[in-house]
Motif scaffolding. Structure first.
Motif, PDB file in Angstrom:
ATOM      1  N   TYR A   1      52.711  86.732  16.440  1.00  0.00           N
ATOM      2  CA  TYR A   1      51.349  86.487  16.899  1.00  0.00           C
ATOM      3  C   TYR A   1      50.359  86.147  15.783  1.00  0.00           C
ATOM      4  O   TYR A   1      49.351  85.494  16.033  1.00  0.00           O
ATOM      5  CB  TYR A   1      50.811  87.711  17.651  1.00  0.00           C
ATOM      6  N   VAL A   2      50.603  86.620  14.582  1.00  0.00           N
ATOM      7  CA  VAL A   2      49.555  86.549  13.555  1.00  0.00           C
ATOM      8  C   VAL A   2      49.941  85.606  12.422  1.00  0.00           C
ATOM      9  O   VAL A   2      49.280  84.589  12.195  1.00  0.00           O
ATOM     10  CB  VAL A   2      49.243  87.953  13.002  1.00  0.00           C
ATOM     11  N   PHE A   3      50.984  85.942  11.683  1.00  0.00           N
ATOM     12  CA  PHE A   3      51.391  85.150  10.525  1.00  0.00           C
ATOM     13  C   PHE A   3      52.829  84.676  10.697  1.00  0.00           C
ATOM     14  O   PHE A   3      53.747  85.244  10.088  1.00  0.00           O
ATOM     15  CB  PHE A   3      51.267  85.965   9.237  1.00  0.00           C
ATOM     16  N   PRO A   4      53.074  83.668  11.510  1.00  0.00           N
ATOM     17  CA  PRO A   4      54.447  83.162  11.627  1.00  0.00           C
ATOM     18  C   PRO A   4      54.948  82.678  10.267  1.00  0.00           C
ATOM     19  O   PRO A   4      54.236  81.978   9.541  1.00  0.00           O
ATOM     20  CB  PRO A   4      54.310  82.009  12.625  1.00  0.00           C
ATOM     21  N   ASP A   5      56.141  83.096   9.925  1.00  0.00           N
ATOM     22  CA  ASP A   5      56.790  82.752   8.646  1.00  0.00           C
ATOM     23  C   ASP A   5      56.171  83.453   7.445  1.00  0.00           C
ATOM     24  O   ASP A   5      56.579  83.214   6.309  1.00  0.00           O
ATOM     25  CB  ASP A   5      56.791  81.234   8.402  1.00  0.00           C
ATOM     26  N   GLY A   6      55.157  84.295   7.669  1.00  0.00           N
ATOM     27  CA  GLY A   6      54.602  85.040   6.550  1.00  0.00           C
ATOM     28  C   GLY A   6      55.605  86.066   6.035  1.00  0.00           C
ATOM     29  O   GLY A   6      56.357  86.654   6.799  1.00  0.00           O
ATOM     30  N   GLU A   7      55.642  86.273   4.728  1.00  0.00           N
ATOM     31  CA  GLU A   7      56.568  87.227   4.128  1.00  0.00           C
ATOM     32  C   GLU A   7      55.825  88.037   3.070  1.00  0.00           C
ATOM     33  O   GLU A   7      55.170  87.466   2.192  1.00  0.00           O
ATOM     34  CB  GLU A   7      57.750  86.510   3.473  1.00  0.00           C
ATOM     35  N   LEU A   8      55.928  89.342   3.173  1.00  0.00           N
ATOM     36  CA  LEU A   8      55.350  90.213   2.156  1.00  0.00           C
ATOM     37  C   LEU A   8      56.463  90.668   1.226  1.00  0.00           C
ATOM     38  O   LEU A   8      57.479  91.205   1.677  1.00  0.00           O
ATOM     39  CB  LEU A   8      54.681  91.428   2.808  1.00  0.00           C
ATOM     40  N   GLU A   9      56.251  90.438  -0.044  1.00  0.00           N
ATOM     41  CA  GLU A   9      57.254  90.821  -1.041  1.00  0.00           C
ATOM     42  C   GLU A   9      56.742  92.007  -1.851  1.00  0.00           C
ATOM     43  O   GLU A   9      55.534  92.163  -2.044  1.00  0.00           O
ATOM     44  CB  GLU A   9      57.534  89.655  -1.996  1.00  0.00           C
ATOM     45  N   PRO A  10      57.637  92.855  -2.357  1.00  0.00           N
ATOM     46  CA  PRO A  10      57.203  93.896  -3.287  1.00  0.00           C
ATOM     47  C   PRO A  10      56.541  93.287  -4.521  1.00  0.00           C
ATOM     48  O   PRO A  10      56.863  92.155  -4.921  1.00  0.00           O
ATOM     49  CB  PRO A  10      58.512  94.608  -3.655  1.00  0.00           C
ATOM     50  N   LEU A  11      55.643  94.023  -5.110  1.00  0.00           N
ATOM     51  CA  LEU A  11      54.936  93.544  -6.298  1.00  0.00           C
ATOM     52  C   LEU A  11      55.914  93.130  -7.388  1.00  0.00           C
ATOM     53  O   LEU A  11      55.699  92.119  -8.078  1.00  0.00           O
ATOM     54  CB  LEU A  11      53.999  94.641  -6.804  1.00  0.00           C
ATOM     55  N   SER A  12      56.978  93.872  -7.549  1.00  0.00           N
ATOM     56  CA  SER A  12      57.941  93.555  -8.606  1.00  0.00           C
ATOM     57  C   SER A  12      58.576  92.184  -8.404  1.00  0.00           C
ATOM     58  O   SER A  12      58.872  91.475  -9.375  1.00  0.00           O
ATOM     59  CB  SER A  12      59.041  94.623  -8.646  1.00  0.00           C
ATOM     60  N   VAL A  13      58.787  91.793  -7.147  1.00  0.00           N
ATOM     61  CA  VAL A  13      59.385  90.486  -6.865  1.00  0.00           C
ATOM     62  C   VAL A  13      58.423  89.370  -7.251  1.00  0.00           C
ATOM     63  O   VAL A  13      58.816  88.357  -7.848  1.00  0.00           O
ATOM     64  CB  VAL A  13      59.765  90.390  -5.367  1.00  0.00           C
ATOM     65  N   VAL A  14      57.146  89.539  -6.920  1.00  0.00           N
ATOM     66  CA  VAL A  14      56.140  88.527  -7.243  1.00  0.00           C
ATOM     67  C   VAL A  14      55.993  88.395  -8.756  1.00  0.00           C
ATOM     68  O   VAL A  14      55.985  87.285  -9.305  1.00  0.00           O
ATOM     69  CB  VAL A  14      54.788  88.878  -6.598  1.00  0.00           C
TER      70      VAL A  14
END
Length: 439
Positions: A321-334
């Motif tokens: 409903y909100v962020f299709p395909d959105g992905e949250l990554e851990p800070l360490s990954v970024v």
């Protein structure tokens, strides 16, 4: 639970059987029946039997979201407090996302008794499932349009005058949401060390708040890019009205297609969440190549707590409903992706508690002008936003997700950074002797 006759009594008995007695929930149902603890902090209204059918077919957050967005399930009392109570039940183990076969049998029998058995109802119109290759430029544009092209008037109602759709910065001077958002964009500008004449890129510029602030207060020449046509039109209008059109350019453009680097500084505020883990190396290399040596990147992004894995797309309200395909990554990954792209990370600041407060302010704006919000969008869309923002506030406050500002540099000759000697000097915005482009 205190039982009663009618549909509510059936639901109360079912909850007692499946989940345990004395849960702090009160039911009100479409036939007028009421059951549950009289002073229960969680008060749910089932306006239509379809709500139960949705929960039978999707006994998880997606089923609840579909029932709420469609208007078939409602909440009495404070919305955020109700979600807080539900989350505590879930986290305490009182409610389970997956029911055993015996419990499922009891659910089906109870639903049959109240006449709610049937095929799965069609999802609300606000639900979306994208097609095509994930994170292709075409699919990313569709995902952004789904979320951001709701209408600028609707966003103005929710976000307030700043039209800033990211975590505010509630410092000692920020008594209002508007002041807190200006404090945030100024914090970004100071960390980037902006000075007059610099050339700055804002990746995912939204409605233009940062680029306008940077041009007006720091004398830079700024380029803002977005994939939203509505955001671009609004930001261009703001630039013209403020007399900044000669110093601020707004483009509808993918970050992968910016042809005219290098820039002295790049801001990415609330955009990296749309990139996806597989594309983080491309994101990092692209921004690295767009910077001059000793140029700075400020990456402001939500991060997933690595100990709390996200729900899969098939049951996630946010994904549908909100962020299709959105992905949250851990800070360490970024941070790892930025470092592997050649950046040197110089400063990291968490603003997690700031985002919970920001979201509560947005929910208050929405609730205060609910009828107008519905008129500007639709009942379903307004409900999506209320649920999304309230749930997100709880996620930040509970530490399930966070938000961080990562300052990184593109090293210059022999590793030169141009960085000040102390963090205090960094936050003051006084960067001694930093050269910049003279275009």
């Amino acid at each position: 639970m205190i039982s009663a006759h009618g549909v509510a009594g059936t639901l109360a008995d079912l909850v007692s059987t499946v989940l345990g007695d004395e849960l702090p929930i009160r039911f009100r149902c479409w036939d007028g029946s009421v059951a549950g603890l009289p002073d229960a902090p969680i008060r749910l209204t089932f306006r239509h039997r379809r709500a139960l059918r949705r929960l039978v077919w999707a006994p998880n957050e997606l089923g609840l979201a579909r029932a709420y967005v469609s208007g078939e399930l409602d909440v009495e009392g404070d919305f955020v407090d109700t979600l807080t109570g539900l989350y505590r039940l879930i986290s305490d183990g009182s409610l389970r996302a997956e029911l055993g076969w015996a419990a499922r049998r009891d659910v089906v029998r109870a639903v049959a008794r109240v006449g709610a058995v049937g095929l799965p109802p069609k999802p609300p119109a606000e639900e979306i499932r994208l097609t095509g290759r994930i994170h292709s430029t075409r699919r990313d544009a569709r995902a952004i349009s789904h979320h951001y092209d709701v209408g600028n008037d609707f966003y103005a109602l929710v976000l307030g005058p700043s039209m800033t759709y990211s975590c505010a910065y509630w410092d000692d001077t920020a008594g209002t949401l508007e002041r807190a958002q200006i404090a945030k964009v100024d914090l970004v500008a100071r960390k980037l060390g902006l000075t007059e004449g610099m050339r700055v890129l804002d990746v995912g510029c939204g409605w233009g708040t940062f680029v306008l602030h940077a041009a007006r207060e720091y004398g830079v020449r700024a380029v803002g890019i977005t994939l939203s046509q509505e955001q671009a039109r609004f930001a261009r209008k703001r630039a013209a009205e403020e007399g900044l059109a000669d110093r601020v350019e707004i483009r509808v453009q993918d970050y992968r297609h910016v042809p005219d680097g290098p820039f002295d500084a790049i801001a990415s505020i609330g955009m990296a969440e749309h990139v996806g883990e597989a594309m983080l190396p491309t994101y990092g290399r692209t921004l690295f190549d767009l910077l001059r040596p000793e140029g700075r990147l400020l990456n402001h992004a939500i991060a997933q707590n690595p100990l709390v894995p996200p729900r899969p797309d098939r049951t996630s309200f946010i994904s549908r409903y909100v962020f299709p395909d959105g992905e949250l990554e851990p800070l360490s990954v970024v941070i790892g992706a930025l470092e592997e792209s050649g950046f040197e990370v110089r400063d990291v600041e968490s603003l997690r508690e700031h985002y919970g407060r920001t979201l509560r302010a947005w929910v208050a704006n929405l609730d205060e002008r609910w009828a107008e919000a519905v008129r500007l969008s639709s009942p379903g869309r307004a409900r999506v936003w209320r649920l999304y923002m309230a749930a997100s506030a709880l996620a930040f406050e509970g530490g399930r997700i966070g938000v961080n500002q990562v300052l990184a540099i593109k090293p210059g000759e022999h590793g030169a950074s141009g960085m000040p000697a102390t963090r205090a000097a960094l936050l003051s915005g006084r960067w001694p002797g930093i050269p910049h482009m003279s275009r």
